[in-house]
Design a protein around this motif. Structure first.
Motif, PDB file in Angstrom:
ATOM      1  N   VAL A 123     -21.038  18.638 -13.391  1.00 33.81           N
ATOM      2  CA  VAL A 123     -19.994  17.940 -12.551  1.00 33.81           C
ATOM      3  C   VAL A 123     -18.344  17.964 -13.318  1.00 33.81           C
ATOM      4  O   VAL A 123     -18.544  17.693 -14.480  1.00 33.81           O
ATOM      5  CB  VAL A 123     -20.193  16.366 -12.031  1.00 33.81           C
ATOM      6  N   THR A 124     -17.529  18.434 -12.735  1.00 34.59           N
ATOM      7  CA  THR A 124     -16.228  18.591 -13.310  1.00 34.59           C
ATOM      8  C   THR A 124     -15.184  17.839 -12.680  1.00 34.59           C
ATOM      9  O   THR A 124     -13.804  18.116 -13.287  1.00 34.59           O
ATOM     10  CB  THR A 124     -15.773  20.118 -13.672  1.00 34.59           C
ATOM     11  N   ALA A 125     -15.525  17.133 -11.574  1.00 30.19           N
ATOM     12  CA  ALA A 125     -14.411  16.429 -10.861  1.00 30.19           C
ATOM     13  C   ALA A 125     -14.959  15.048 -10.219  1.00 30.19           C
ATOM     14  O   ALA A 125     -16.240  15.149  -9.839  1.00 30.19           O
ATOM     15  CB  ALA A 125     -13.729  17.453  -9.855  1.00 30.19           C
ATOM     16  N   VAL A 126     -14.112  14.324 -10.093  1.00 29.79           N
ATOM     17  CA  VAL A 126     -14.464  12.881  -9.273  1.00 29.79           C
ATOM     18  C   VAL A 126     -13.229  12.594  -8.229  1.00 29.79           C
ATOM     19  O   VAL A 126     -11.985  12.957  -8.592  1.00 29.79           O
ATOM     20  CB  VAL A 126     -14.694  11.866 -10.030  1.00 29.79           C
ATOM     21  N   ILE A 127     -13.983  12.722  -6.927  1.00 31.46           N
ATOM     22  CA  ILE A 127     -12.611  12.422  -5.807  1.00 31.46           C
ATOM     23  C   ILE A 127     -12.982  10.989  -5.120  1.00 31.46           C
ATOM     24  O   ILE A 127     -14.108  10.846  -5.084  1.00 31.46           O
ATOM     25  CB  ILE A 127     -12.895  13.335  -4.698  1.00 31.46           C
ATOM     26  N   VAL A 128     -11.849  10.263  -5.024  1.00 29.85           N
ATOM     27  CA  VAL A 128     -12.052   9.026  -4.391  1.00 29.85           C
ATOM     28  C   VAL A 128     -11.232   9.149  -3.159  1.00 29.85           C
ATOM     29  O   VAL A 128     -10.032   9.239  -3.342  1.00 29.85           O
ATOM     30  CB  VAL A 128     -11.833   8.040  -5.432  1.00 29.85           C
ATOM     31  N   GLY A 129     -11.750   8.933  -2.056  1.00 31.94           N
ATOM     32  CA  GLY A 129     -11.341   8.891  -0.709  1.00 31.94           C
ATOM     33  C   GLY A 129     -11.591   7.421   0.055  1.00 31.94           C
ATOM     34  O   GLY A 129     -12.411   6.629  -0.760  1.00 31.94           O
ATOM     35  N   LEU A 130     -11.589   7.450   1.070  1.00 35.45           N
ATOM     36  CA  LEU A 130     -11.895   6.294   2.038  1.00 35.45           C
ATOM     37  C   LEU A 130     -13.314   6.307   2.186  1.00 35.45           C
ATOM     38  O   LEU A 130     -13.856   7.341   2.686  1.00 35.45           O
ATOM     39  CB  LEU A 130     -11.176   6.310   3.322  1.00 35.45           C
ATOM     40  N   HIS A 152     -11.850  16.187 -14.031  1.00 31.07           N
ATOM     41  CA  HIS A 152     -10.631  15.963 -13.049  1.00 31.07           C
ATOM     42  C   HIS A 152     -10.866  14.591 -12.257  1.00 31.07           C
ATOM     43  O   HIS A 152     -12.044  14.554 -11.835  1.00 31.07           O
ATOM     44  CB  HIS A 152     -10.235  16.957 -12.323  1.00 31.07           C
ATOM     45  N   PHE A 153      -9.778  13.705 -12.146  1.00 30.39           N
ATOM     46  CA  PHE A 153      -9.866  12.511 -11.561  1.00 30.39           C
ATOM     47  C   PHE A 153      -8.911  12.806 -10.174  1.00 30.39           C
ATOM     48  O   PHE A 153      -7.639  12.709 -10.490  1.00 30.39           O
ATOM     49  CB  PHE A 153      -9.475  11.425 -12.185  1.00 30.39           C
ATOM     50  N   ILE A 154      -9.369  12.803  -9.056  1.00 28.48           N
ATOM     51  CA  ILE A 154      -8.621  12.963  -7.657  1.00 28.48           C
ATOM     52  C   ILE A 154      -8.587  11.559  -6.935  1.00 28.48           C
ATOM     53  O   ILE A 154      -9.782  11.206  -6.676  1.00 28.48           O
ATOM     54  CB  ILE A 154      -9.061  14.198  -7.027  1.00 28.48           C
ATOM     55  N   GLY A 155      -7.604  11.130  -6.605  1.00 29.17           N
ATOM     56  CA  GLY A 155      -7.384  10.119  -5.457  1.00 29.17           C
ATOM     57  C   GLY A 155      -6.668  10.866  -4.376  1.00 29.17           C
ATOM     58  O   GLY A 155      -5.579  11.363  -4.366  1.00 29.17           O
ATOM     59  N   THR A 156      -7.302  10.679  -3.042  1.00 30.17           N
ATOM     60  CA  THR A 156      -6.887  11.190  -1.780  1.00 30.17           C
ATOM     61  C   THR A 156      -5.421  10.525  -1.329  1.00 30.17           C
ATOM     62  O   THR A 156      -4.467  11.170  -1.145  1.00 30.17           O
ATOM     63  CB  THR A 156      -7.816  11.153  -0.679  1.00 30.17           C
ATOM     64  N   ASN A 157      -5.220   9.227  -1.710  1.00 33.21           N
ATOM     65  CA  ASN A 157      -4.017   8.453  -1.352  1.00 33.21           C
ATOM     66  C   ASN A 157      -4.038   7.075  -1.932  1.00 33.21           C
ATOM     67  O   ASN A 157      -4.974   6.595  -2.321  1.00 33.21           O
ATOM     68  CB  ASN A 157      -3.776   8.577   0.176  1.00 33.21           C
ATOM     69  N   GLY A 193      -1.761  12.746  -1.690  1.00 29.22           N
ATOM     70  CA  GLY A 193      -1.235  12.314  -0.325  1.00 29.22           C
ATOM     71  C   GLY A 193       0.023  11.901  -0.603  1.00 29.22           C
ATOM     72  O   GLY A 193       0.639  11.725  -1.909  1.00 29.22           O
ATOM     73  N   LYS A 194       1.013  11.406   0.409  1.00 30.57           N
ATOM     74  CA  LYS A 194       2.222  10.988   0.270  1.00 30.57           C
ATOM     75  C   LYS A 194       2.108   9.771  -0.231  1.00 30.57           C
ATOM     76  O   LYS A 194       1.144   8.979  -0.017  1.00 30.57           O
ATOM     77  CB  LYS A 194       2.801  10.679   1.778  1.00 30.57           C
ATOM     78  N   PRO A 195       3.082   9.168  -1.270  1.00 28.20           N
ATOM     79  CA  PRO A 195       4.298  10.167  -1.345  1.00 28.20           C
ATOM     80  C   PRO A 195       4.457  10.908  -2.625  1.00 28.20           C
ATOM     81  O   PRO A 195       5.346  11.250  -3.255  1.00 28.20           O
ATOM     82  CB  PRO A 195       5.411   8.908  -1.529  1.00 28.20           C
TER      83      PRO A 195
END
Length: 286
Positions: A123-130, A152-157, A193-195
């Motif tokens: 695992v090289t990334a974590v994504i957090v979405g709804l 890597h740490f990703i948040g969708t919005n 995501g925005k903004p």
């Protein structure tokens, strides 16, 4: 242009004349982009929904955070991701050759201490979405992976909550979950995501647009209108969703630049109210 609850439709019900307005923009030769923070739909899902509700749309017209998350991690050569989120994120990741896991319920098992959790070294990334299945075990796993600064740490919005038209129930948005993981991981997520900047960068890369001739339409000032302001777009607030006119009036009087940046150039009660003006223009076309 914005594609989300309160602007074009409510669930599977299009707002009056919203499709006519959007389709007339295309008829006039305008580029139309549907830009959404929603991470629960793939681009294919959104094209299908647009067409079902009579909006003209192709896959290249849509920027959604599930797809942007996949594109971002593909650019970093990631191969495996832990996901707090929806099946849409997993499908978008799969399309670019990234495997993922974590989708669905992950409930507390009283017979399994958290200290026994073993990380997957790939695992090289974590994504957090709804994620409606958000849970304490998911927090443990996400924060444990993110304890490695190479992950890597990703948040969708960062949308805090969804509009509640009944006014009785608070529906938490993705931003609430992202902030929770940021808190326990002691790290900040890169927001798709925005903004935030990544969506703006991808929009500019995928199209040859002139910011001064681009109209950003949205119903939420701290995402849509702020996104448009930061990009140098003309901004139009519709009052069928999150932000009320009373909010705008308050920000106009503010001495803080951050709040003044939330003020749109224009506002209108509903997107469909543009139709008579567009029809008048249409009648003048030879």
């Amino acid at each position: 242009m914005k594609l989300f609850l309160g602007v074009l439709w409510l669930h599977m019900t299009p707002l009056p004349n919203s499709s006519n307005v959007m389709n007339l923009f295309r008829k006039f030769g305008k580029q139309v982009f549907y830009v959404t923070n929603n991470s629960t739909k793939t681009r294919d899902d959104l094209v299908e929904k647009c067409r079902a509700l009579k909006f003209q749309a192709n896959k290249d017209d849509i920027l959604c955070t599930a797809n942007l998350s996949a594109c971002y991690l593909q650019s970093l050569s990631c191969k495996k991701t832990y996901v707090i989120g929806s099946e849409a994120i997993a499908r978008e990741l799969e399309q670019v050759g990234i495997s993922s896991f974590g989708i669905g319920p992950d409930v507390i098992n009283p017979n399994t201490p958290y200290s026994t959790f073993e990380k997957d070294p790939e695992v090289t990334a974590v994504i957090v979405g709804l994620d409606e299945h958000f849970s304490y075990p998911k927090m443990v796993k996400a924060a444990t992976y993110l304890n490695d600064t190479n992950v890597h740490f990703i948040g969708t919005n960062t949308d805090e909550r969804f509009p509640d038209f009944s006014k009785d129930v608070v529906i938490p948005g993705t931003g609430s979950l992202v902030r929770c993981i940021e808190s326990c991981a002691e790290r900040k997520a890169v927001i798709m995501g925005k903004p935030d900047n990544y969506m703006a960068t991808m929009l500019m890369e995928r199209s040859n647009i002139d910011p001064q001739r681009t109209l950003m339409i949205g119903d939420r000032c701290n995402t849509d209108i702020l996104f448009g302001t930061r990009c140098g777009f003309i901004t139009l607030l519709v009052l069928t969703g999150v932000t009320a006119l009373s909010d705008v009036e308050k920000w106009k009087q503010s001495e803080q630049q951050e709040e003044r940046d939330l003020v749109p150039n224009y506002y209108i009660d509903a997107l469909g109210d543009l139709l008579p003006y567009l029809k008048e223009l249409e009648s003048e076309i030879p």
